[in-house]
Design a protein around this motif. Sequence first.
Motif, PDB file in Angstrom:
ATOM      1  N   ILE A 183      -4.037 -11.738  12.127  1.00  0.00           N
ATOM      2  CA  ILE A 183      -4.969 -11.109  13.062  1.00  0.00           C
ATOM      3  C   ILE A 183      -5.891 -10.142  12.329  1.00  0.00           C
ATOM      4  CG2 ILE A 183      -5.141  -9.473  14.990  1.00  0.00           C
ATOM      5  CD1 ILE A 183      -2.658 -10.813  16.179  1.00  0.00           C
ATOM      6  N   LEU A 184      -5.330  -9.405  11.391  1.00  0.00           N
ATOM      7  CA  LEU A 184      -6.123  -8.438  10.622  1.00  0.00           C
ATOM      8  C   LEU A 184      -6.847  -9.086   9.442  1.00  0.00           C
ATOM      9  CD1 LEU A 184      -3.860  -5.246  10.454  1.00  0.00           C
ATOM     10  CD2 LEU A 184      -5.689  -5.786  12.050  1.00  0.00           C
ATOM     11  N   GLU A 185      -6.632 -10.384   9.266  1.00  0.00           N
ATOM     12  CA  GLU A 185      -7.277 -11.133   8.180  1.00  0.00           C
ATOM     13  C   GLU A 185      -6.942 -10.529   6.812  1.00  0.00           C
ATOM     14  OE1 GLU A 185     -11.453 -11.712   8.848  1.00  0.00           O
ATOM     15  OE2 GLU A 185     -11.175 -12.367  10.915  1.00  0.00           O
ATOM     16  N   VAL A 186      -5.645 -10.271   6.622  1.00  0.00           N
ATOM     17  CA  VAL A 186      -5.191  -9.684   5.360  1.00  0.00           C
ATOM     18  C   VAL A 186      -3.869 -10.339   4.955  1.00  0.00           C
ATOM     19  CG1 VAL A 186      -3.856  -7.827   6.421  1.00  0.00           C
ATOM     20  CG2 VAL A 186      -4.858  -7.483   4.152  1.00  0.00           C
ATOM     21  N   ASP A 192      -0.713  -0.904   1.455  1.00  0.00           N
ATOM     22  CA  ASP A 192      -0.931  -0.137   2.678  1.00  0.00           C
ATOM     23  C   ASP A 192      -2.409   0.231   2.829  1.00  0.00           C
ATOM     24  OD1 ASP A 192       1.749  -0.343   3.058  1.00  0.00           O
ATOM     25  OD2 ASP A 192       2.209   1.787   2.745  1.00  0.00           O
ATOM     26  N   GLU A 193      -3.038   0.599   1.740  1.00  0.00           N
ATOM     27  CA  GLU A 193      -4.445   0.981   1.788  1.00  0.00           C
ATOM     28  C   GLU A 193      -5.318  -0.217   2.163  1.00  0.00           C
ATOM     29  OE1 GLU A 193      -7.526   3.288   2.111  1.00  0.00           O
ATOM     30  OE2 GLU A 193      -5.495   4.044   1.681  1.00  0.00           O
ATOM     31  N   GLU A 194      -4.969  -1.391   1.673  1.00  0.00           N
ATOM     32  CA  GLU A 194      -5.724  -2.597   2.014  1.00  0.00           C
ATOM     33  C   GLU A 194      -5.553  -2.948   3.491  1.00  0.00           C
ATOM     34  OE1 GLU A 194      -5.779  -5.057  -2.236  1.00  0.00           O
ATOM     35  OE2 GLU A 194      -4.023  -5.210  -0.896  1.00  0.00           O
ATOM     36  N   VAL A 195      -4.362  -2.712   4.020  1.00  0.00           N
ATOM     37  CA  VAL A 195      -4.117  -2.950   5.440  1.00  0.00           C
ATOM     38  C   VAL A 195      -4.962  -1.998   6.288  1.00  0.00           C
ATOM     39  CG1 VAL A 195      -2.419  -2.771   7.295  1.00  0.00           C
ATOM     40  CG2 VAL A 195      -1.799  -3.881   5.135  1.00  0.00           C
ATOM     41  N   LYS A 196      -5.004  -0.740   5.892  1.00  0.00           N
ATOM     42  CA  LYS A 196      -5.805   0.250   6.624  1.00  0.00           C
ATOM     43  C   LYS A 196      -7.287  -0.115   6.588  1.00  0.00           C
ATOM     44  CE  LYS A 196      -2.655   4.141   5.748  1.00  0.00           C
ATOM     45  NZ  LYS A 196      -2.500   5.443   5.065  1.00  0.00           N
ATOM     46  N   LYS A 197      -7.735  -0.554   5.419  1.00  0.00           N
ATOM     47  CA  LYS A 197      -9.136  -0.947   5.262  1.00  0.00           C
ATOM     48  C   LYS A 197      -9.455  -2.157   6.134  1.00  0.00           C
ATOM     49  CE  LYS A 197     -12.546  -2.223   1.734  1.00  0.00           C
ATOM     50  NZ  LYS A 197     -12.771  -2.473   0.279  1.00  0.00           N
ATOM     51  N   ALA A 198      -8.520  -3.109   6.182  1.00  0.00           N
ATOM     52  CA  ALA A 198      -8.712  -4.310   6.998  1.00  0.00           C
ATOM     53  C   ALA A 198      -8.784  -3.939   8.474  1.00  0.00           C
ATOM     54  CB  ALA A 198      -7.570  -5.293   6.757  1.00  0.00           C
ATOM     55  N   TYR A 199      -7.932  -3.001   8.886  1.00  0.00           N
ATOM     56  CA  TYR A 199      -7.942  -2.562  10.283  1.00  0.00           C
ATOM     57  C   TYR A 199      -9.274  -1.926  10.644  1.00  0.00           C
ATOM     58  CZ  TYR A 199      -7.136   0.350  14.363  1.00  0.00           C
ATOM     59  OH  TYR A 199      -7.253   0.955  15.583  1.00  0.00           O
TER      60      TYR A 199
END
Length: 243
Positions: A183-186, A192-199
């Motif tokens: 869903i977040l395309e990650v 964790d930082e990449e997840v936050k950026k994707a969000y």
Amino acid sequence: MAKFGKWIGGGLGWAVGGPIGALLGYAIGSMIDKNVDVKGGDFPRREYQSTPNDFGASLLVLVAAVMKADGKVLKAELAYVKQFFNKQFGSEKTKQHMLMLRELLKKDIPLQDVCFQIKTYTTYPARLQLMHLLFGVAAVDNDVHDAEIQVIQQIASYLGIRQADYTSIKAMFFKEVDGDYKILEVSKNATDEEVKKAYRKMAVKYHPDKVSHMGEEYKVSAKQKFQKMKDAYDNIKKKRGMK
């Protein structure tokens, strides 16, 4: 005497509204041939001449293509569509929409031509919203047929929807392995930082304001999509212990 309403309606529809207008014109002509009272008195045919960027007409045609994909039309699907159109256009217009939908379900839909018209005249966020609504129709009975998914995937391809966006929206409706990440395309292996950026990126892309010009019901649907994206992010944060 032969009845030619559907052929005349289809020809005029093509002239004023491309392939989508032709399909709607054909549907109107069919109802005229059957002497169907499509307004409860006097059907305002001139009001139903589709324009190239008519989002409601686009949705109606694509919904018909998805609903007929598995060879059966369920009451739950019709109820879902009726509820949506009723909120967006009101009860009187919805009666017309549903009568036309029943006619469209009997006709072959030239998907590539229809999607080319939609792609030409609508924004990318609007096309993403179309995909969200089509998946909603397919998932409403909790028994999704492979043929429905294939048609939606074909529509996505014709509309120029990026594969990552298609996968993201699909994951909002169907449970898949690592669905929250999709869903977040990650990637699941993202930091964790990449997840936050994707969000943050997805929050901008799926913000309801992107489709605010399309009407309140479309905005409501967009808010649902936005919430599913946020839920996915919250799930990931919880699993990872992120702050």
